[in-house]
Design a protein around this motif. Structure first.
Motif, PDB file in Angstrom:
ATOM      1  N   VAL A 207       0.848  -1.195   0.000  1.00  0.00           N
ATOM      2  CA  VAL A 207       0.000   0.000   0.000  1.00  0.00           C
ATOM      3  C   VAL A 207       0.879   1.238   0.000  1.00  0.00           C
ATOM      4  CG1 VAL A 207      -1.976  -1.094   1.146  1.00  0.00           C
ATOM      5  CG2 VAL A 207      -0.210  -0.021   2.523  1.00  0.00           C
ATOM      6  N   SER A 208       0.340   2.297  -0.581  1.00  0.00           N
ATOM      7  CA  SER A 208       1.080   3.556  -0.653  1.00  0.00           C
ATOM      8  C   SER A 208       1.029   4.281   0.691  1.00  0.00           C
ATOM      9  CB  SER A 208       0.473   4.447  -1.733  1.00  0.00           C
ATOM     10  OG  SER A 208      -0.820   4.877  -1.319  1.00  0.00           O
ATOM     11  N   ALA A 209       1.816   5.334   0.773  1.00  0.00           N
ATOM     12  CA  ALA A 209       1.813   6.151   1.991  1.00  0.00           C
ATOM     13  C   ALA A 209       0.447   6.800   2.194  1.00  0.00           C
ATOM     14  CB  ALA A 209       2.904   7.212   1.907  1.00  0.00           C
ATOM     15  N   ASP A 210      -0.225   7.166   1.093  1.00  0.00           N
ATOM     16  CA  ASP A 210      -1.561   7.760   1.209  1.00  0.00           C
ATOM     17  C   ASP A 210      -2.562   6.767   1.792  1.00  0.00           C
ATOM     18  OD1 ASP A 210      -0.675  10.164   0.180  1.00  0.00           O
ATOM     19  OD2 ASP A 210      -1.374   9.748  -1.863  1.00  0.00           O
ATOM     20  N   VAL A 211      -2.489   5.521   1.363  1.00  0.00           N
ATOM     21  CA  VAL A 211      -3.399   4.508   1.889  1.00  0.00           C
ATOM     22  C   VAL A 211      -3.082   4.228   3.353  1.00  0.00           C
ATOM     23  CG1 VAL A 211      -4.136   2.094   1.695  1.00  0.00           C
ATOM     24  CG2 VAL A 211      -3.885   3.492  -0.356  1.00  0.00           C
ATOM     25  N   GLN A 212      -1.798   4.201   3.702  1.00  0.00           N
ATOM     26  CA  GLN A 212      -1.426   4.024   5.117  1.00  0.00           C
ATOM     27  C   GLN A 212      -2.022   5.156   5.953  1.00  0.00           C
ATOM     28  OE1 GLN A 212       2.754   3.229   6.019  1.00  0.00           O
ATOM     29  NE2 GLN A 212       3.040   2.569   3.900  1.00  0.00           N
ATOM     30  N   ALA A 213      -1.920   6.379   5.446  1.00  0.00           N
ATOM     31  CA  ALA A 213      -2.478   7.524   6.174  1.00  0.00           C
ATOM     32  C   ALA A 213      -3.992   7.389   6.306  1.00  0.00           C
ATOM     33  CB  ALA A 213      -2.122   8.825   5.454  1.00  0.00           C
ATOM     34  N   SER A 214      -4.642   6.911   5.260  1.00  0.00           N
ATOM     35  CA  SER A 214      -6.092   6.722   5.320  1.00  0.00           C
ATOM     36  C   SER A 214      -6.474   5.637   6.320  1.00  0.00           C
ATOM     37  CB  SER A 214      -6.638   6.363   3.934  1.00  0.00           C
ATOM     38  OG  SER A 214      -6.481   7.441   3.047  1.00  0.00           O
TER      39      SER A 214
ATOM     40  N   ALA B 158     -11.791   4.346   1.456  1.00  0.00           N
ATOM     41  CA  ALA B 158     -12.360   3.615   0.321  1.00  0.00           C
ATOM     42  C   ALA B 158     -11.916   4.241  -1.002  1.00  0.00           C
ATOM     43  CB  ALA B 158     -13.888   3.593   0.423  1.00  0.00           C
ATOM     44  N   LEU B 159     -11.889   5.563  -1.065  1.00  0.00           N
ATOM     45  CA  LEU B 159     -11.420   6.240  -2.274  1.00  0.00           C
ATOM     46  C   LEU B 159      -9.941   5.944  -2.513  1.00  0.00           C
ATOM     47  CD1 LEU B 159     -13.277   9.627  -1.784  1.00  0.00           C
ATOM     48  CD2 LEU B 159     -13.770   7.915  -3.543  1.00  0.00           C
ATOM     49  N   GLY B 160      -9.165   5.928  -1.435  1.00  0.00           N
ATOM     50  CA  GLY B 160      -7.744   5.616  -1.553  1.00  0.00           C
ATOM     51  C   GLY B 160      -7.489   4.192  -2.009  1.00  0.00           C
ATOM     52  N   LEU B 161      -8.425   3.306  -1.690  1.00  0.00           N
ATOM     53  CA  LEU B 161      -8.285   1.900  -2.086  1.00  0.00           C
ATOM     54  C   LEU B 161      -8.890   1.611  -3.460  1.00  0.00           C
ATOM     55  CD1 LEU B 161      -9.003   0.158   1.335  1.00  0.00           C
ATOM     56  CD2 LEU B 161      -6.811   0.354   0.158  1.00  0.00           C
ATOM     57  N   GLY B 162      -9.420   2.658  -4.110  1.00  0.00           N
ATOM     58  CA  GLY B 162      -9.884   2.467  -5.479  1.00  0.00           C
ATOM     59  C   GLY B 162     -11.364   2.662  -5.733  1.00  0.00           C
TER      60      GLY B 162
END
Length: 121
Positions: free
Chosen positions: A29-36, A72-76
């Motif tokens: 997972v990206s850093a953005d997804v980790q933050a989410s 959810a948006l960060g995950l697609g």
């Protein structure tokens, strides 16, 4: 208030570190997804604390819904801004309707001074 004998902030810090460890050792997972993910965990903790203390539960639930949508948006999830707004408006409305049943006036209606009209002579 303690969770597993620790303050909520310590539990959240541990969770954040576990997410980072998982990402470092295989979770792709990206850093953005980790933050989410951490934002959702923090929002969940807010709901939990609000429920336990019986203070501000409605606001905590709306915040959790916003964080969950961001994740959810960060995950697609591919929702338009209009779809997101409609869902969050619905969540806010439902929470507001529930809050209305939970709120009571601090004084009874009979205790409120009613203004008197002075006749004009």
């Amino acid at each position: 208030m303690k969770i597993f004998g620790r303050e909520p902030a310590a539990v959240l810090a541990l969770f954040a570190i576990l997410v980072k460890l998982a990402a470092a050792f295989g979770l792709d997972v990206s850093a953005d997804v980790q933050a989410s993910i951490n934002a959702v965990a923090a929002a969940f903790m807010g709901v939990f604390i609000a429920a336990v203390t019986r203070d501000g539960l409605g606001a905590a639930i709306v915040g959790f819904a916003q964080a969950a949508l961001a994740l959810a948006l960060g995950l697609g999830l591919h929702w338009s801004a209009e779809q997101q707004a409609v869902v969050l408006t619905a969540v806010t409305l439902v929470v507001g309707m529930w809050d209305r049943t939970q709120v009571t006036a601090p004084v009874p209606a009979s205790a409120v001074n009613k203004p008197t009209v002075t006749p004009v002579s």
